[in-house]
Design a protein around this motif. Sequence first.
Motif, PDB file in Angstrom:
ATOM      1  N   ALA A 140       0.859  -1.188   0.000  1.00 32.18           N
ATOM      2  CA  ALA A 140       0.000   0.000   0.000  1.00 32.18           C
ATOM      3  C   ALA A 140       0.889   1.230   0.000  1.00 32.18           C
ATOM      4  CB  ALA A 140      -0.916   0.006   1.218  1.00 32.18           C
ATOM      5  N   THR A 141       0.350   2.347  -0.488  1.00 34.72           N
ATOM      6  CA  THR A 141       1.147   3.574  -0.542  1.00 34.72           C
ATOM      7  C   THR A 141       1.258   4.224   0.826  1.00 34.72           C
ATOM      8  OG1 THR A 141      -0.837   4.805  -1.162  1.00 34.72           O
ATOM      9  CG2 THR A 141       0.577   4.034  -2.953  1.00 34.72           C
ATOM     10  N   SER A 142       0.301   3.963   1.724  1.00 32.42           N
ATOM     11  CA  SER A 142       0.337   4.524   3.077  1.00 32.42           C
ATOM     12  C   SER A 142      -0.655   3.750   3.938  1.00 32.42           C
ATOM     13  CB  SER A 142      -0.025   6.017   3.057  1.00 32.42           C
ATOM     14  OG  SER A 142      -1.341   6.195   2.567  1.00 32.42           O
ATOM     15  N   ARG A 143      -0.628   4.038   5.241  1.00 33.75           N
ATOM     16  CA  ARG A 143      -1.623   3.409   6.117  1.00 33.75           C
ATOM     17  C   ARG A 143      -3.013   3.901   5.740  1.00 33.75           C
ATOM     18  NH1 ARG A 143       2.938   4.170   8.567  1.00 33.75           N
ATOM     19  NH2 ARG A 143       3.840   2.541   9.879  1.00 33.75           N
ATOM     20  N   PHE A 144      -3.995   3.037   5.826  1.00 31.48           N
ATOM     21  CA  PHE A 144      -5.339   3.398   5.382  1.00 31.48           C
ATOM     22  C   PHE A 144      -6.356   2.975   6.440  1.00 31.48           C
ATOM     23  CE2 PHE A 144      -3.889  -0.574   3.659  1.00 31.48           C
ATOM     24  CZ  PHE A 144      -4.939  -1.473   3.811  1.00 31.48           C
ATOM     25  N   GLY A 145      -7.592   3.419   6.223  1.00 31.65           N
ATOM     26  CA  GLY A 145      -8.621   3.261   7.236  1.00 31.65           C
ATOM     27  C   GLY A 145      -8.823   1.863   7.736  1.00 31.65           C
ATOM     28  N   ALA A 146      -8.802   0.870   6.872  1.00 33.07           N
ATOM     29  CA  ALA A 146      -9.109  -0.502   7.265  1.00 33.07           C
ATOM     30  C   ALA A 146      -8.100  -1.080   8.241  1.00 33.07           C
ATOM     31  CB  ALA A 146      -9.189  -1.393   6.023  1.00 33.07           C
ATOM     32  N   ILE A 147      -6.891  -0.510   8.339  1.00 34.56           N
ATOM     33  CA  ILE A 147      -5.905  -1.046   9.284  1.00 34.56           C
ATOM     34  C   ILE A 147      -5.625  -0.077  10.433  1.00 34.56           C
ATOM     35  CG2 ILE A 147      -4.791  -2.385   7.446  1.00 34.56           C
ATOM     36  CD1 ILE A 147      -2.467  -0.345   7.583  1.00 34.56           C
ATOM     37  N   LEU A 148      -6.048   1.199  10.283  1.00 33.86           N
ATOM     38  CA  LEU A 148      -5.755   2.196  11.319  1.00 33.86           C
ATOM     39  C   LEU A 148      -6.823   2.253  12.419  1.00 33.86           C
ATOM     40  CD1 LEU A 148      -4.402   5.199   9.178  1.00 33.86           C
ATOM     41  CD2 LEU A 148      -3.111   3.822  10.815  1.00 33.86           C
TER      42      LEU A 148
END
Length: 818
Positions: A205-213
């Motif tokens: 992924a390009t950055s942390r995203f909602g589904a993992i944060l």
Amino acid sequence: MEGEVRGPVHAGGGAGRAVNAPLMKHNPAFLTPEQLRSSFVVRKRDLDIVLQYIRDSTGPSNQHVLVLGSRGMGKTTLVRMLADTVTRDPELGARWYPLVFGEESYTVSTIGELWLEAIMHLGDQTGDARWQALHDELRAERDDDRLCERALARLVGFAEEQGKRILLVIENLHMLLDEQMPKKDAWSLRHTLQNEPRVLLLATATSRFGAILDEEQALYEMFATYALEPLDLAECRALWEAVGGVEADERRVRPMQILTGGNPRLLGILASFAAKTSLRHLMENLTQLVDDNTDYFKSHLEGLPATERKVYVMLADLWTPSTAREVAEAARMEVNQASALLHRLVGRGAVVEEGQGRRLRYRLSERLYNIYHLLRRRGAGAARVRAVVDFMVHLYEGDGLVGLLGRIAEEAKGLGPEERRDHFDVMEGIVQRVRDPKLRSELVASLTQIGVLSWPDISESLQATLRRSLRVEGKRLKEELQLELQELGSHEEVLREEITKLVDLGRHADAGAAYERLADAATSRGADGFDYAVAATHAYLAAEQPYHAERCATRWLAISPNEPRLAELLTTALMRIEPRDQERLRGEYEQAAATGEHWAWVAVAAARAVQQNWSGVVYAFEEAKRSQVVNAFLSAVACLCAIGRPSGAYTSGWLIQHERELKPGYPLAGRILVMREEPSAQVTGAILLGAAGLWEEACTAMERVLSSGEGVGVEDARNFLIAAAIAGHADRAVTLLEASPVRISLEPLLVALRQIAGHPVQAPPEVLEVASDLVRLIEQRRAGRPQKRSEESNAADGRSRTSAKPRRAGRGRAAAKS
């Protein structure tokens, strides 16, 4: 449990060699496994760390891994290299089967379609038709829950058949979970990853995203995340050398690291440009790269708070590393506020600090965003030009930058008005960025020599920049020369001693510049400055600066086109210049000659000789002759070309026709020919040396030929020996012939030469009769009297052709290219 791993990345092996794989800027998936391995020269430590997660997953559950990195940081290359490594490793290959998705999975919008996609890639990887048939069958299933159940069951069944776990590689997981699939499907994926030990997910992924944060989201704490850092200096150097195929020191690579922000994709594009030098392709690649990343950049920017976003954008607009005060002025806010916001951006990893205290500067961590921002705000030209000029001025130095600018102008010459606007902007940007007056002068001279100022569509700003630079340079040179003339006076000898010291220290370029100043000063006071000009050209060649040598040689050749030393040095300089620049310079010479600059025909001949275009050399010689330009070096080259042509109109008749103009070149042409391997060429060279009056050299060369006896024609030997006797060297001719294996075939000539030299003679009557005719013939020609054509002398002359005109080399000569 979520764990974040950060650390420096160290370059792996392979630096300093050209990668055999093509540069895949946007699609590493197109590389074959062999190409992938050969191109993988950095991020080897990252590979080992991520591989360790795979090695450690041996229990009833797996540690799923998410690799994070902005666009172009090498995520795709890393995970594909990891899959290849697992396949080839005996231990890992026995336990794992890598199943690799494409870089984008736009057709996946449900969890059922995710596992259907896995079946499709399984069919592609195995080449087994039953999996393709199963994919076609499952695609007809309309119930997504049933599709999920059936596809996953068959995938797990494959793992059982193989006795391995599946390493599922999915890229851009953030797009799948945040944009393409419903949130409920993320919970289904979590259930599978938690409860099915036969599947391990390696995602990017390009950055942390909602589904993992978000702790309320399905995949919270499901992954160990590994962030790819920008390449450090050593890695940038390794990648640069691998792509470009040339060694580069860290001093030159450091600006490239700053410009690219350590982004491997952008660094690869610039390195490829350095190897191929096509501005048009570089511009296209930069535009494509930014276009590919537009959504990423836009979402990244919109994710920042409004005040931080403003500071971030202002820093992007400033382009160069800037102080907090400069950012505050651009953003129209107080310095303290700007400093605080910059500090927050540094904490987010969006901005990087450089220096300390008063020297503290800020720049964007992702240099690509600078280009993206300027493209969006000011248009494509401004952004790309600023980036490209920054890159070129840092990478190329001195002669290199002059040659580069010349190639850019040559490329622009072949483009239409709309296609070369960027070229004009880059030319202008480079000239403006260079601070060294002398280098700027050379850059402007390069563009004016190509004729850029005469192009009807030249941009007004480039035209103004060049004209202003020419005025400033003219004024500077005049002031310098006046000052030097005042200072030089009686100190010329001191300056020569200083130049000698420079040469002793190996500072040949500085010595060349000093010699040029001496030449200018000498000419200005009416003295001969050509010896200094020749010395300057020699010095530039010794400094391995052929472009400076070419410039110096042509400048002074234009003043004295009859100076053979400068013509010879120009040829040497051209031989050391890149072929594309040879062609460009040849075009400049021909253009100058066509406009009435007669000296340029000598330069055209030199360029044609370097390119081995012999007919072009002879043509230039004839044009120079019509322009009353006589240069001994040009004559020598033309003579060699005419003698050496394997076929064509240039025969001995042409040589006789142009004898007067060619004769100044006989010494040089002769010396070149006698160094060749073919005996016929060596004889021709000796004849040329003799015709030039250099009989000692001629006889020494002929002695080597005759003593070997290999491949020496009797007629060749006879011609030379008679010519030597006519010139008063009968005694030396006797010595040469007596030591030669051809003396038996030339017995009457040997007797005649002995008689002329006053040696006692004993021979059969028939030999004495022919010898007598030869003696009479030689004496008549020596006296310059017309020959009485008796029957005997006709016979002797028929057997002993006495013409000493240069003849074309016979069998065994190297075929010249036409």
